[in-house]
Design a protein around this motif. Structure first.
Motif, mmCIF file in Angstrom:
data_model
loop_
_atom_site.group_PDB
_atom_site.id
_atom_site.type_symbol
_atom_site.label_atom_id
_atom_site.label_comp_id
_atom_site.label_asym_id
_atom_site.label_seq_id
_atom_site.Cartn_x
_atom_site.Cartn_y
_atom_site.Cartn_z
ATOM 1 N N HIS A 1 0.955 -1.232 -0.050
ATOM 2 C CA HIS A 1 -0.154 -0.085 -0.016
ATOM 3 C C HIS A 1 0.892 1.257 -0.067
ATOM 4 N N TYR A 2 1.934 1.177 0.873
ATOM 5 C CA TYR A 2 2.683 2.420 1.003
ATOM 6 C C TYR A 2 3.557 2.861 -0.523
ATOM 7 N N THR B 1 1.042 3.751 -3.020
ATOM 8 C CA THR B 1 0.661 5.239 -2.927
ATOM 9 C C THR B 1 1.780 6.209 -3.142
ATOM 10 N N MET B 2 2.897 5.921 -2.613
ATOM 11 C CA MET B 2 4.041 7.052 -3.005
ATOM 12 C C MET B 2 4.490 6.920 -4.427
ATOM 13 N N CYS C 1 -2.515 3.240 10.291
ATOM 14 C CA CYS C 1 -1.518 2.892 9.203
ATOM 15 C C CYS C 1 -1.749 3.469 8.113
ATOM 16 N N ARG C 2 -2.964 2.976 7.496
ATOM 17 C CA ARG C 2 -3.281 3.541 6.073
ATOM 18 C C ARG C 2 -3.453 5.235 5.846
ATOM 19 N N THR D 1 0.591 6.944 6.553
ATOM 20 C CA THR D 1 0.842 7.202 4.967
ATOM 21 C C THR D 1 0.615 8.629 4.627
ATOM 22 N N ALA E 1 3.690 10.445 5.387
ATOM 23 C CA ALA E 1 4.701 10.128 4.319
ATOM 24 C C ALA E 1 4.538 11.311 3.159
ATOM 25 N N ILE F 1 9.238 5.752 8.173
ATOM 26 C CA ILE F 1 8.007 5.149 7.568
ATOM 27 C C ILE F 1 8.082 3.907 6.749
ATOM 28 N N THR F 2 9.035 3.871 6.121
ATOM 29 C CA THR F 2 9.102 2.889 5.268
ATOM 30 C C THR F 2 9.635 1.588 6.106
ATOM 31 N N PHE G 1 6.125 0.304 7.600
ATOM 32 C CA PHE G 1 5.299 -0.550 6.735
ATOM 33 C C PHE G 1 6.003 -1.690 6.438
ATOM 34 N N GLU H 1 4.930 -3.628 9.606
ATOM 35 C CA GLU H 1 3.651 -3.368 9.864
ATOM 36 C C GLU H 1 3.055 -4.515 10.664
#
Length: 419
Positions: free
Chosen positions: A95-96, A99-100, A186-187, A191, A194, A225-226, A229, A232
């Motif tokens: 997801h991370y 998204t990025m 988390c989501r 996120t 970030a 943050i990486t 996740f 997680e």
């Protein structure tokens, strides 16, 4: 609950209108009565504007779709005192990354039309005000749901409406198959932190060109943050998830407090560029990355020992462990492994030290002209110190004499030989 929404708005106001000076902000709001100044501040933002609603709901739909559609293995959280075992889909890292990556591609596309995601920075006051309102309403929904339609037996009321709204009425609420705490913590919270770091760095580049302090701080925050996740599944076994119910404290905190305070160093640097030079950039970056590594391997040691049931090596030796037995509310006896060697032989919460140091290292690039950039690292130090007491109390109640044995073997709470 009255002060925190005002605090996050004042934090944004300080960074964007007073160049990060709390002194100038306080002087400004005390020219008239503080109440009138706060009323004027809230009146200046467009709560639930079309843009703010589009950004908030657009991202929520995106995150929920990824939660549902991205593949991931099923992982189990710790069993609750009432005997429930939460199950999660472990797709946070994908997801991370998605998204990025999408945000970067979107930036490239928008730039071709002289547009930019940094419009979020330009309208963040509206977004923050909107998040405050929508999160408060969401917490009312969670309060009612926990009373009348709980997802598990880990729920109930204290009898105090205000406390129930603040603390929550349900430990693991789920709506239409979506785990609420995974979404908020988390989501959304982590996120969006970030995403905002990226957007603030982009805004800084548009205003000032390359600024090494912004890049160093952004790299360290995004690396942390990486790591979060990537790990997680381990986070789902922490006190945030195991103990704290889904109420204002956790859900408003992750939906509003995390995006505003946790990314505040980058927010400050947009209007206050600092040029570090090659030596200090390299030094701070290296120290920060070392802190992340220590934090990661400390968490990894505990997970490794538990997954191998103690049959592994820690620092080249068999780990020292305590097989702690505990009893659920229904009388079932269970067992956990308490690690007393490696990083966890130095102190009971040693992993908090590199986490606090890391926050300090991504703050130092902002310099010492103003106090505001240090708000997060000070908050984090207080939070983790308080959490260490909460965690010890929880474990003492859960494990009894086994925890007393653990404390004798590992007498220091956070800082070896000091505290």
């Amino acid at each position: 609950m009255v002060s925190t929404p005002n605090f996050v708005m004042l934090l944004w106001y300080t960074a964007t209108k007073h160049k990060g000076s709390y002194g100038n902000m306080v002087h400004s709001i005390t020219q008239a009565s503080t109440l009138d100044s706060l009323r004027e501040l809230w009146g200046d933002v467009h709560i639930c504007s079309n843009f703010a609603l589009s950004v908030v709901f657009g991202y929520c739909i995106w995150a929920l779709l990824l939660m549902k559609c991205l593949p991931g293995k099923l992982v189990k959280g710790p069993i609750t005192p009432k005997g429930n075992t939460p199950v999660y889909k472990d797709n946070g890292f994908s997801h991370y990354v998605v998204t990025m990556t999408t945000l970067f591609i979107l930036t490239v596309i928008l730039k071709k039309y002289n547009l930019s995601p940094s419009v979020v920075y330009d309208n963040f006051g509206d977004i923050l005000g909107t998040l405050n309102v929508l999160s408060a309403i969401f917490c009312i929904f969670l309060y009612i749901k926990g009373l009348y339609s709980p997802s598990s037996t880990d729920c109930g009321s204290s009898g105090n409406i205000i406390f129930d709204y603040y603390w929550g009425t349900e430990l693991y609420p789920r709506v239409l198959g979506f785990d609420i705490k995974v979404f908020t913590n988390c989501r959304f919270g982590m996120t969006i932190w970030a995403v905002l770091v990226y957007i603030y760095a982009l805004k800084s580049y548009e205003l000032h060109g390359f600024v090494d302090s912004m890049i160093v701080s952004a790299i360290l925050q995004l690396a942390y943050i990486t790591k979060f996740f990537w790990w997680e599944a381990g986070y789902l076994s922490t006190i945030d998830i195991m103990v704290d119910r889904a109420g204002y404290y956790i859900c408003w905190g992750c939906l509003v407090y995390v995006p505003s305070l946790y990314a505040s160093v980058s927010l400050y640097l947009v209007n206050n560029p600092v040029y570090l030079g090659r030596f200090w950039s390299t030094f701070i970056l290296t120290c920060g990355l070392l802190s992340i590594s220590v934090n990661y391997f400390a968490d990894w040691q505990k997970q490794r020992v538990r997954s191998a049931d103690g049959d592994c090596l820690i620092w080249g030796k068999k780990p020292n462990i305590i097989r702690a037995k505990y009893t659920l509310e229904d009388g079932q006896e269970k067992e956990s492994i308490l690690l007393t060697s490696g990083w966890w032989g130095l102190s009971r919460h040693f992993h908090y030290i590199p986490e606090i140091l890391l926050a300090l290292f991504w703050t130092l690039p902002a310099g010492f002209e103003n106090f505001m950039p240090f708000s997060y690292v000070i908050f984090l130090t207080i939070l983790l110190t308080h959490r260490s007491f909460r965690d010890d109390d929880k474990c003492s109640s859960k494990y009894g004499p086994f925890w007393m044995d653990y404390c004798e073997r590992v007498p220091h709470r956070i800082v070896p030989y000091l505290f």
